[in-house]
Design a protein around this motif. Structure first.
Motif, PDB file in Angstrom:
ATOM      1  N   GLY A  62       0.837  -1.358  -0.040  1.00  0.00           N
ATOM      2  CA  GLY A  62       0.103   0.128  -0.003  1.00  0.00           C
ATOM      3  C   GLY A  62       0.837   1.199   0.052  1.00  0.00           C
ATOM      4  N   HIS A  63       2.252   1.063   0.153  1.00  0.00           N
ATOM      5  CA  HIS A  63       2.929   2.220   0.200  1.00  0.00           C
ATOM      6  C   HIS A  63       3.318   2.959  -1.151  1.00  0.00           C
ATOM      7  CE1 HIS A  63       5.534   5.006   2.496  1.00  0.00           C
ATOM      8  NE2 HIS A  63       6.726   4.817   1.484  1.00  0.00           N
ATOM      9  N   GLU A  64       3.568   4.127  -1.198  1.00  0.00           N
ATOM     10  CA  GLU A  64       3.585   4.678  -2.750  1.00  0.00           C
ATOM     11  C   GLU A  64       4.964   5.499  -2.571  1.00  0.00           C
ATOM     12  OE1 GLU A  64       0.609   6.407  -5.359  1.00  0.00           O
ATOM     13  OE2 GLU A  64       1.285   8.137  -4.662  1.00  0.00           O
ATOM     14  N   SER A  65       5.824   5.262  -3.631  1.00  0.00           N
ATOM     15  CA  SER A  65       6.920   5.984  -3.541  1.00  0.00           C
ATOM     16  C   SER A  65       7.092   6.922  -4.768  1.00  0.00           C
ATOM     17  CB  SER A  65       8.285   4.954  -3.691  1.00  0.00           C
ATOM     18  OG  SER A  65       8.094   4.153  -2.661  1.00  0.00           O
ATOM     19  N   ARG A  66       7.435   8.284  -4.561  1.00  0.00           N
ATOM     20  CA  ARG A  66       7.745   9.062  -5.829  1.00  0.00           C
ATOM     21  C   ARG A  66       9.217   9.595  -5.805  1.00  0.00           C
ATOM     22  NH1 ARG A  66       2.476  11.384  -6.369  1.00  0.00           N
ATOM     23  NH2 ARG A  66       3.091  13.411  -6.904  1.00  0.00           N
ATOM     24  N   LEU A  96      15.374   3.083  -1.289  1.00  0.00           N
ATOM     25  CA  LEU A  96      15.593   4.637  -2.051  1.00  0.00           C
ATOM     26  C   LEU A  96      14.273   5.518  -1.655  1.00  0.00           C
ATOM     27  CD1 LEU A  96      18.033   5.251  -3.552  1.00  0.00           C
ATOM     28  CD2 LEU A  96      16.834   5.335  -5.684  1.00  0.00           C
ATOM     29  N   CYS A  97      13.360   4.986  -1.265  1.00  0.00           N
ATOM     30  CA  CYS A  97      12.126   5.835  -1.088  1.00  0.00           C
ATOM     31  C   CYS A  97      12.467   7.163  -0.483  1.00  0.00           C
ATOM     32  CB  CYS A  97      10.949   4.873  -0.519  1.00  0.00           C
ATOM     33  SG  CYS A  97       9.517   6.143  -0.268  1.00  0.00           S
ATOM     34  N   PRO A  98      12.265   8.312  -0.749  1.00  0.00           N
ATOM     35  CA  PRO A  98      12.500   9.575  -0.478  1.00  0.00           C
ATOM     36  C   PRO A  98      11.478  10.137   0.632  1.00  0.00           C
ATOM     37  CG  PRO A  98      11.689   9.871  -2.823  1.00  0.00           C
ATOM     38  CD  PRO A  98      11.721   8.417  -2.477  1.00  0.00           C
ATOM     39  N   CYS A  99      10.384   9.326   0.759  1.00  0.00           N
ATOM     40  CA  CYS A  99       9.339   9.996   1.497  1.00  0.00           C
ATOM     41  C   CYS A  99      10.038  10.227   2.958  1.00  0.00           C
ATOM     42  CB  CYS A  99       8.083   9.086   1.511  1.00  0.00           C
ATOM     43  SG  CYS A  99       8.040   7.783   2.564  1.00  0.00           S
ATOM     44  N   GLU A 100       9.130  10.859   3.827  1.00  0.00           N
ATOM     45  CA  GLU A 100       9.594  11.156   5.167  1.00  0.00           C
ATOM     46  C   GLU A 100       9.488  10.136   6.115  1.00  0.00           C
ATOM     47  OE1 GLU A 100       8.343  14.421   8.612  1.00  0.00           O
ATOM     48  OE2 GLU A 100       7.801  14.731   6.401  1.00  0.00           O
ATOM     49  N   ALA A 101       8.437   9.112   5.912  1.00  0.00           N
ATOM     50  CA  ALA A 101       8.309   7.933   6.803  1.00  0.00           C
ATOM     51  C   ALA A 101       9.391   6.927   6.775  1.00  0.00           C
ATOM     52  CB  ALA A 101       7.171   7.012   6.501  1.00  0.00           C
ATOM     53  N   CYS A 102       9.849   6.824   5.354  1.00  0.00           N
ATOM     54  CA  CYS A 102      10.971   5.652   4.825  1.00  0.00           C
ATOM     55  C   CYS A 102      12.432   6.423   5.316  1.00  0.00           C
ATOM     56  CB  CYS A 102      11.022   5.656   3.422  1.00  0.00           C
ATOM     57  SG  CYS A 102       9.570   4.681   2.959  1.00  0.00           S
ATOM     58  N   ARG A 103      12.650   7.705   5.218  1.00  0.00           N
ATOM     59  CA  ARG A 103      13.806   8.259   5.290  1.00  0.00           C
ATOM     60  C   ARG A 103      13.955   8.294   7.038  1.00  0.00           C
ATOM     61  NH1 ARG A 103      14.989   7.471   1.471  1.00  0.00           N
ATOM     62  NH2 ARG A 103      16.489   6.326   2.974  1.00  0.00           N
TER      63      ARG A 103
HETATM   64 ZN   LIG Z   1       8.355   5.634   1.551  1.00  0.00          ZN
END
Ligand SMILES: [Zn+2]
Ligand SMILES: [Zn+2]
Length: 113
Positions: free
Chosen positions: A26-30, A102-109
Motif C-alpha cells: 500500500g505504500h507509494e514512492s515518488r 531509496l524511497c524519499p518519503c519522510e516515513a522511510c527516511r
Molecule cells: Zn516511503
C-alpha cells in the motif's frame, strides 16, 4: 523477495518528472527523475567521479537539474526495472529492493535513519 519490495504498479508522471511506484503493502514512492538518474547503479556511473553542480554523464553532456527524463521503462525479469534516459543512458538496472530502500518519503527516511 521481501514482500515490502514487491511493486503493484508503477507509472511515470511526466508533468512532475516523477516515477511513481505503488507497492503491494500500500505504500507509494515518488522518485524524481533527477535523483533516480544520479543513483544509477550501473558500473559506469558508479565509477564516475562525483558530480559537481550537474549530473556528469560519462560519455554525454552535463545534464542540469530538471532536464533529464525517462523515455522508456523496461521490466528486467520480476525483480527490477531498466530505464532509458533522455541523455541516451540505459545500462542501469534498478532492483525493486534498491528502489524501495531509496524511497524519499519522510516515513522511510526516518525509518532508515
Ligand atoms: Zn516511503
Ligand atoms: Zn548508469
Amino acid at each position: 523477495m521481501r514482500f515490502k519490495a514487491d511493486p503493484a504498479d508503477y507509472r511515470l508522471d511526466e508533468a512532475q518528472h516523477l516515477l511513481v511506484v505503488r507497492w503491494r503493502d500500500g505504500h507509494e514512492s515518488r522518485y524524481s527523475f533527477d535523483d533516480l538518474r544520479k543513483v544509477c547503479p550501473c558500473a559506469d556511473c558508479r565509477t564516475a567521479e562525483e558530480p559537481r553542480g550537474g549530473l556528469q554523464v560519462l560519455t554525454g553532456p552535463v545534464v542540469r537539474r530538471g532536464e533529464i527524463r525517462i523515455v522508456a521503462i523496461s521490466p528486467v525479469g520480476r525483480y527490477a526495472l531498466g530505464f532509458r534516459w533522455s541523455d541516451g543512458h540505459s545500462t542501469g538496472i534498478y532492483s525493486f529492493d534498491f528502489l524501495r530502500e531509496l524511497c524519499p518519503c519522510e516515513a522511510c527516511r526516518l525509518g532508515a535513519g
